[in-house]
Motif scaffolding. Structure first.
Motif, PDB file in Angstrom:
ATOM      1  N   LEU A 112       0.833  -1.207   0.000  1.00  0.00           N
ATOM      2  CA  LEU A 112       0.000   0.000   0.000  1.00  0.00           C
ATOM      3  C   LEU A 112       0.865   1.254   0.000  1.00  0.00           C
ATOM      4  N   ASN A 113       1.961   1.195   0.745  1.00  0.00           N
ATOM      5  CA  ASN A 113       2.829   2.364   0.831  1.00  0.00           C
ATOM      6  C   ASN A 113       3.510   2.669  -0.493  1.00  0.00           C
ATOM      7  N   ILE A 114       3.907   1.636  -1.213  1.00  0.00           N
ATOM      8  CA  ILE A 114       4.588   1.863  -2.482  1.00  0.00           C
ATOM      9  C   ILE A 114       3.676   2.617  -3.438  1.00  0.00           C
ATOM     10  N   ARG A 115       2.411   2.247  -3.450  1.00  0.00           N
ATOM     11  CA  ARG A 115       1.543   2.894  -4.432  1.00  0.00           C
ATOM     12  C   ARG A 115       0.943   4.193  -3.892  1.00  0.00           C
ATOM     13  N   SER A 116       1.177   4.493  -2.624  1.00  0.00           N
ATOM     14  CA  SER A 116       0.587   5.717  -2.094  1.00  0.00           C
ATOM     15  C   SER A 116       1.075   6.885  -2.942  1.00  0.00           C
ATOM     16  N   LYS A 117       0.197   7.848  -3.129  1.00  0.00           N
ATOM     17  CA  LYS A 117       0.454   8.863  -4.148  1.00  0.00           C
ATOM     18  C   LYS A 117       1.799   9.558  -3.973  1.00  0.00           C
ATOM     19  N   ASP A 118       2.253   9.680  -2.725  1.00  0.00           N
ATOM     20  CA  ASP A 118       3.505  10.405  -2.518  1.00  0.00           C
ATOM     21  C   ASP A 118       4.735   9.571  -2.878  1.00  0.00           C
ATOM     22  N   LYS A 119       4.576   8.256  -2.992  1.00  0.00           N
ATOM     23  CA  LYS A 119       5.725   7.396  -3.276  1.00  0.00           C
ATOM     24  C   LYS A 119       5.762   6.927  -4.730  1.00  0.00           C
ATOM     25  N   LEU A 120       4.679   7.173  -5.436  1.00  0.00           N
ATOM     26  CA  LEU A 120       4.535   6.598  -6.770  1.00  0.00           C
ATOM     27  C   LEU A 120       5.648   7.036  -7.717  1.00  0.00           C
ATOM     28  N   PHE A 121       6.004   8.309  -7.632  1.00  0.00           N
ATOM     29  CA  PHE A 121       7.001   8.851  -8.530  1.00  0.00           C
ATOM     30  C   PHE A 121       8.322   8.094  -8.393  1.00  0.00           C
ATOM     31  N   GLU A 122       8.702   7.853  -7.127  1.00  0.00           N
ATOM     32  CA  GLU A 122       9.926   7.125  -6.837  1.00  0.00           C
ATOM     33  C   GLU A 122       9.872   5.717  -7.431  1.00  0.00           C
ATOM     34  N   PHE A 123       8.731   5.071  -7.229  1.00  0.00           N
ATOM     35  CA  PHE A 123       8.558   3.712  -7.732  1.00  0.00           C
ATOM     36  C   PHE A 123       8.732   3.679  -9.247  1.00  0.00           C
TER      37      PHE A 123
ATOM     38  N   ASP B 297      10.321   5.765 -11.116  1.00  0.00           N
ATOM     39  CA  ASP B 297      11.703   6.084 -11.422  1.00  0.00           C
ATOM     40  C   ASP B 297      12.575   4.837 -11.380  1.00  0.00           C
ATOM     41  N   THR B 298      12.450   4.066 -10.296  1.00  0.00           N
ATOM     42  CA  THR B 298      13.298   2.870 -10.162  1.00  0.00           C
ATOM     43  C   THR B 298      12.920   1.788 -11.159  1.00  0.00           C
ATOM     44  N   ASN B 299      11.706   1.822 -11.662  1.00  0.00           N
ATOM     45  CA  ASN B 299      11.280   0.740 -12.552  1.00  0.00           C
ATOM     46  C   ASN B 299      11.115   1.173 -14.004  1.00  0.00           C
ATOM     47  N   GLN B 300      11.710   2.298 -14.320  1.00  0.00           N
ATOM     48  CA  GLN B 300      11.663   2.792 -15.700  1.00  0.00           C
ATOM     49  C   GLN B 300      10.243   2.853 -16.272  1.00  0.00           C
ATOM     50  N   ILE B 301       9.357   3.414 -15.457  1.00  0.00           N
ATOM     51  CA  ILE B 301       8.009   3.670 -15.959  1.00  0.00           C
ATOM     52  C   ILE B 301       7.865   5.187 -16.007  1.00  0.00           C
ATOM     53  N   LYS B 302       7.345   5.709 -17.082  1.00  0.00           N
ATOM     54  CA  LYS B 302       7.243   7.171 -17.196  1.00  0.00           C
ATOM     55  C   LYS B 302       6.142   7.697 -16.269  1.00  0.00           C
ATOM     56  N   ALA B 303       6.451   8.808 -15.589  1.00  0.00           N
ATOM     57  CA  ALA B 303       5.470   9.426 -14.694  1.00  0.00           C
ATOM     58  C   ALA B 303       5.673  10.928 -14.729  1.00  0.00           C
ATOM     59  N   PRO B 304       4.641  11.691 -14.460  1.00  0.00           N
ATOM     60  CA  PRO B 304       4.813  13.150 -14.445  1.00  0.00           C
ATOM     61  C   PRO B 304       5.682  13.586 -13.275  1.00  0.00           C
ATOM     62  N   LYS B 305       6.306  14.748 -13.416  1.00  0.00           N
ATOM     63  CA  LYS B 305       7.108  15.301 -12.324  1.00  0.00           C
ATOM     64  C   LYS B 305       6.211  15.634 -11.137  1.00  0.00           C
TER      65      LYS B 305
ATOM     66  N   LYS C 190       3.757  -5.000 -15.478  1.00  0.00           N
ATOM     67  CA  LYS C 190       5.039  -4.676 -14.855  1.00  0.00           C
ATOM     68  C   LYS C 190       4.834  -4.162 -13.415  1.00  0.00           C
ATOM     69  N   VAL C 191       3.852  -3.263 -13.267  1.00  0.00           N
ATOM     70  CA  VAL C 191       3.578  -2.714 -11.932  1.00  0.00           C
ATOM     71  C   VAL C 191       3.179  -3.831 -10.969  1.00  0.00           C
ATOM     72  N   ILE C 192       2.248  -4.660 -11.410  1.00  0.00           N
ATOM     73  CA  ILE C 192       1.741  -5.711 -10.523  1.00  0.00           C
ATOM     74  C   ILE C 192       2.828  -6.726 -10.188  1.00  0.00           C
ATOM     75  N   GLU C 193       3.669  -7.032 -11.186  1.00  0.00           N
ATOM     76  CA  GLU C 193       4.769  -7.975 -10.931  1.00  0.00           C
ATOM     77  C   GLU C 193       5.777  -7.411  -9.943  1.00  0.00           C
ATOM     78  N   ARG C 194       6.142  -6.138 -10.143  1.00  0.00           N
ATOM     79  CA  ARG C 194       7.171  -5.546  -9.283  1.00  0.00           C
ATOM     80  C   ARG C 194       6.704  -5.400  -7.839  1.00  0.00           C
ATOM     81  N   ILE C 195       5.434  -5.098  -7.662  1.00  0.00           N
ATOM     82  CA  ILE C 195       4.939  -4.907  -6.286  1.00  0.00           C
ATOM     83  C   ILE C 195       4.442  -6.220  -5.685  1.00  0.00           C
TER      84      ILE C 195
END
Lengths: 452, 84, 348
Positions: free
Chosen positions: C117-128, C130-138, C249-254
């Motif tokens: 739950l913490n990984i996907r929490s909105k404040d952590k998503l960007f970091e996630f 970044d580490t998994n080479q998924i494009k996300a807004p700044k 990819k998201v579901i596999e990584r988490i």
């Protein structure tokens, strides 16, 4: 024959508003808190008055032992240092010292308090941005571990040790980006911009300063365990560089404190108990960061923790009495209690758990709790669902062990008694209620003003 | 001797649910609140209500008086009752 | 079998409870009775026909897990619940903490871990991302109005201001940003997320993870109509494997366990997908999934019951949902029952 009268409850009417039609309200009524560690609240007030601060010796010891066990299970050498500023009542500090905790102090006054309690100089950690030269001299003489905060202090230490040819045991405080908000960069030397490394080289080039440790303290009420892993691994990287370049191994890594307690912040929607990581998670993160250290298992440095809040918050209670009930202009209910914000400083940022100390009705009402001070800011809680409280009834405010007894102040009212419920169930007074004499002891009246 | 008028159409259910037919507002009353509203409907004055309640409930006169006047103030604020 | 479902707030900002219930009720293999769990006496799901067999009020998440557990115990004594499916973000921490105690009562759940739950929490998503080479807004996290001043240094207006659980506002200047910041702070507290605003169409995926890194199903849709609150009011299933693979990819990584909604924006400039949000539960448009051939809530139920399930890989392209509003009629007696007692049983 007398007829048995029915149990009375204050008449209540609640209007239904759309979006707020939940009869459980925003806080359910839990069972009344009639006793603390088995001692009736009424008995405590009867003996020691109201308001009254109450500490549980048993809870403090349990907290400390539990924390030690958790960290010791994950890392071989662990030492706690009691954070004086969190609560420096002598009795409270003494319980921690009996549990083998060192002292962590941040001023000359705190340093003196620790020495006076018999803590060995070598078991004291001296932190903070403003230590003062006389305190530093005292610290050097007593073998206190001095954690340097800035370059001016570093040069003060070089000067002081050279002038009387003493050796000082020092560490530096390092600040860093660990991905939490806000970033604390006002204390210590920065890691990312190389300032920390620069300070280390300066220490190691001075013949009277002995670098014994590395210290960081990433913030307060930190809810992310991961932040501690990052911090630990950055200190480990520094230790690695020190070993490579100077072949010196530090005695300890001090990870500071800052673990969140189960007190809910005013800005938090969910109760803290649901979102705050357990100590186990913080310990896991710190240990996994530290295992990046370049040492053999038997050479691993000691891990020092300056945990404050998480070890004392739940061991402190504030008992207070309802002085009056009020209806505010907008129809909201308000109660005035005899403990104000001058005693409960933490009410500015926490939604404390507040529980009536006696059975009350099932209906709750949105209530504002005001303190007794004739000051608009004296509001203990903006909004809380509480059952009807009668004049003279008690409430128990929980999680008040951290910072309240150090940041409280004499203001309009004097400060009340503080007691400790001992493990054997006896109740000891650990700080007497203040008197007019105590308060005016330091005051002087110029002669000119004495004539009436 | 304050007396209050309560619309005849007003009905509090056993559960303490109150519906104001003219405004559509709804309220919840606790048991004591409901009993007091019923007494007001029966035409009792504030003083008579105090007497009646003291007889039936385990409560002192002064506390009851304070609670009652606070409760009546709220009923008036919500325009559930009017002073006669 | 009795399944308790939350999120009956089928309003203009709908909770996913009612669509999840509709999915479950399509089951031919199980005889399912739904126990609705609601927060507000006016939640529309309570009043819908053939949705819930009975409804019970539960305390708000801010009351804490103990209050919730006490209430669930009372409901369980009456109803003997087999399964609970929470569907609202703010409830999840509480239910995750309670899953052991619920299991002791014999109530099954299928939830992510607190860590997930913490990984996907909105404040952590960007970091996630970044580490998994998924494009996300700044992104930046705002902790005070001071941070709103720094928007103009880091982004160009417009930007999106988001709450940690709910609410998002697109703002065009500093004044609007401060106003949005204050609104969100008052309701949801910190942190508040300030996000780069990407121009492009919105695409969403509803997916299901088995907790062992496998994606058990996923349906992608493009929003056809978006309300002024940013809610999709109509959508169409589409065929773009990139979306499905990103979701996998998201579901596999988490190692995600439970339903999930992934929100993407396809950049009008580059044509690439940016992951803007992960919601830790089925979305309010979940009923589109079974309509297109993947009944994901039912599949989740089967996994909960320990059945062997095969991942679903295809679905019908071009299936459309159009949301409508529909006035339900009730009477004051029914409302009294719900508001005063916090529970109602519907007779079949």
């Amino acid at each position: 024959m007398d007829k048995v009268k029915k149990r009375y409850e204050r008449p209540i009417i609640t209007k239904h508003y759309s979006g707020l039609m939940n009869k459980f309200g925003s806080k359910s009524i839990s069972a009344p808190k009639t006793t603390i560690e088995g001692i009736p609240v009424e008995y405590l007030v009867d003996q020691f008055g109201s308001p009254l601060y109450v500490f549980s010796e048993k809870q403090i010891r349990e907290n400390q032992r539990n924390a030690y066990r958790i960290f010791r299970n994950r890392y071989p050498k662990v030492q706690f240092a009691w954070s004086y500023k969190t609560n420096y009542l002598d009795a409270v500090c003494s319980v921690f010292h009996q549990e083998n905790s060192w002292a962590e102090v941040v001023s000359e006054f705190e340093l003196d308090k620790a020495l006076r309690l018999g803590v060995l100089g070598s078991n004291i950690i001296f932190n903070g941005p403003s230590k003062g030269k006389t305190a530093l001299q005292k610290a050097i003489a007593q073998g206190v571990k001095i954690h340097i905060d800035h370059f001016d202090e570093l040069y003060d230490l070089i000067e002081l040790t050279e002038s009387n040819n003493h050796k000082a045991k020092v560490a530096i405080r390092v600040n860093m980006d660990v991905g939490v908000y806000p970033k604390w960069d006002r204390f210590g030397f920065n890691y990312e911009n190389g300032e920390a490394w620069h300070a280390i080289r300066r220490i190691l080039s001075s013949k009277n300063l002995q670098l014994v440790g590395l210290h960081t303290h990433i913030g307060t009420y930190i809810m992310s365990a991961e932040a501690y892993r990052i911090a630990a691994s950055k200190l480990a990287a520094l230790a690695r560089s020190i070993k490579q370049e100077f072949d010196i191994m530090v005695d300890y890594i001090d990870m500071g404190g800052g673990f969140a307690s189960n007190n809910t912040l005013i800005s938090q929607y969910l109760p803290a108990e649901e979102v705050v990581p357990g100590l186990e998670q913080f310990a896991d993160s710190i240990a996994s960061g530290l295992f990046e250290l370049p040492y053999k298992a038997e050479e691993l440095p000691m891990l020092i923790l300056e945990t404050g809040r998480a070890l004392i918050d739940n061991a402190g209670y504030l008992i207070s009495t309802v002085i009056a009930n009020k209806r505010l202009a907008d129809g909201r209910r308000a109660v005035i209690i005899d403990a104000g914000v001058n005693l409960l400083f933490t009410s500015f940022w926490y939604k404390h758990k507040i529980t009536p100390a006696q059975e009350s009705g099932l209906h709750t009402e949105d209530t504002t709790i005001f303190g007794p001070l004739c000051m608009n800011i004296d509001c203990i809680r903006e909004s809380i669902m509480l059952p009807a409280l009668k004049r003279g009834e008690r409430i128990v405010i929980e999680y008040t062990g951290a910072y309240d007894n150090t940041q409280w102040m004499q203001f309009i009212n004097l400060r009340p008694n503080v007691v400790m419920i001992m493990e054997d169930g006896s109740v000891e007074l650990i700080r007497k209620a203040e008197t007019l004499e105590y308060l005016t002891e330091c005051e002087l009246i110029p002669d000119k003003l004495k004539t009436r | 001797m304050s007396k209050y008028s309560v619309p005849e159409t007003l009905a509090v259910s056993d559960s303490g649910f109150l519906f104001l037919p003219n405004t559509g507002e709804t309220f919840t009353l606790n048991l004591v609140g409901k009993e007091i509203l019923n007494l007001l409907q029966d035409g009792l004055s504030e003083e008579e209500i105090v007497k009646h309640m003291l007889d039936r409930y385990d409560i002192d006169e002064r506390s009851l008086e304070k609670d009652l006047s606070d409760f009546i103030m709220q009923l008036r604020k919500y325009s559930i009752i009017k002073e006669e | 079998m009795k399944i308790a479902v939350t999120g009956l707030n089928a309003t203009d900002n709908p909770g996913p409870g009612v669509p999840v219930i509709r999915c479950l009720k399509e089951s031919k293999e199980y005889d399912i009775d739904i126990i609705g769990l609601f927060y507000d006496s006016l939640d529309p799901g309570i009043y819908m026909e053939n949705i819930c067999a009975a409804c019970y009020m539960i305390p708000y998440p801010s009351s804490g897990v103990n209050a919730l557990f006490d209430r669930l115990k009372v409901i369980h004594e009456k109803e003997k619940i087999d399964v609970i499916i929470p569907t609202l973000d703010s409830e999840l921490y509480g239910f995750v903490k309670l899953q052991g105690k619920l299991a002791d009562l014999g109530i099954k759940t299928f939830l992510p871990t607190a860590e997930q739950l913490n990984i996907r929490s909105k404040d952590k998503l960007f970091e996630f991302c970044d580490t998994n080479q998924i494009k996300a807004p700044k992104n930046i996290l705002a902790a005070s109005v001071k941070d709103i001043y720094s928007i103009s240094e880091k982004f160009e207006y417009p930007v999106v201001i988001k709450g940690i659980f709910y609410d998002a506002y697109v703002v065009n200047n500093f004044e609007e940003a401060v106003s949005a910041f204050n609104k969100i702070r008052a309701k949801w507290g910190y942190p508040i997320i300030v996000q780069e605003y990407l121009k492009g169409d919105e695409f969403n995926v509803v997916a299901l993870g088995d907790g062992n890194g496998q994606m058990t199903g996923a349906v992608a849709m493009r929003k056809l109509y978006i309300t002024d609150k940013g809610k999709g009011w109509a959508g169409i299933t589409i065929n773009d494997n990139r979306l499905i693979e990103l979701s996998r990819k998201v579901i596999e990584r988490i190692n995600w366990r439970s339903g999930m909604e992934l929100e993407f924006i396809k950049s009008a400039e580059t044509g690439e997908y940016y992951l803007i949000e992960i919601n830790p539960r089925f979305p309010a448009w979940t009923y589109l999934a079974p309509a297109a051939g993947q009944n994901l809530p039912l599949l989740m139920l089967k996994m909960m019951l320990g059945e062997d399930v095969k991942p679903l890989t295809s679905y019908t392209i071009g299936t459309i949902f159009v949301r409508s509003s529909w006035d339900l009629i009730t009477d004051i007696k029914t409302f009294e029952q719900i508001a005063s007692f916090g529970e109602i049983k519907w007779t079949k």
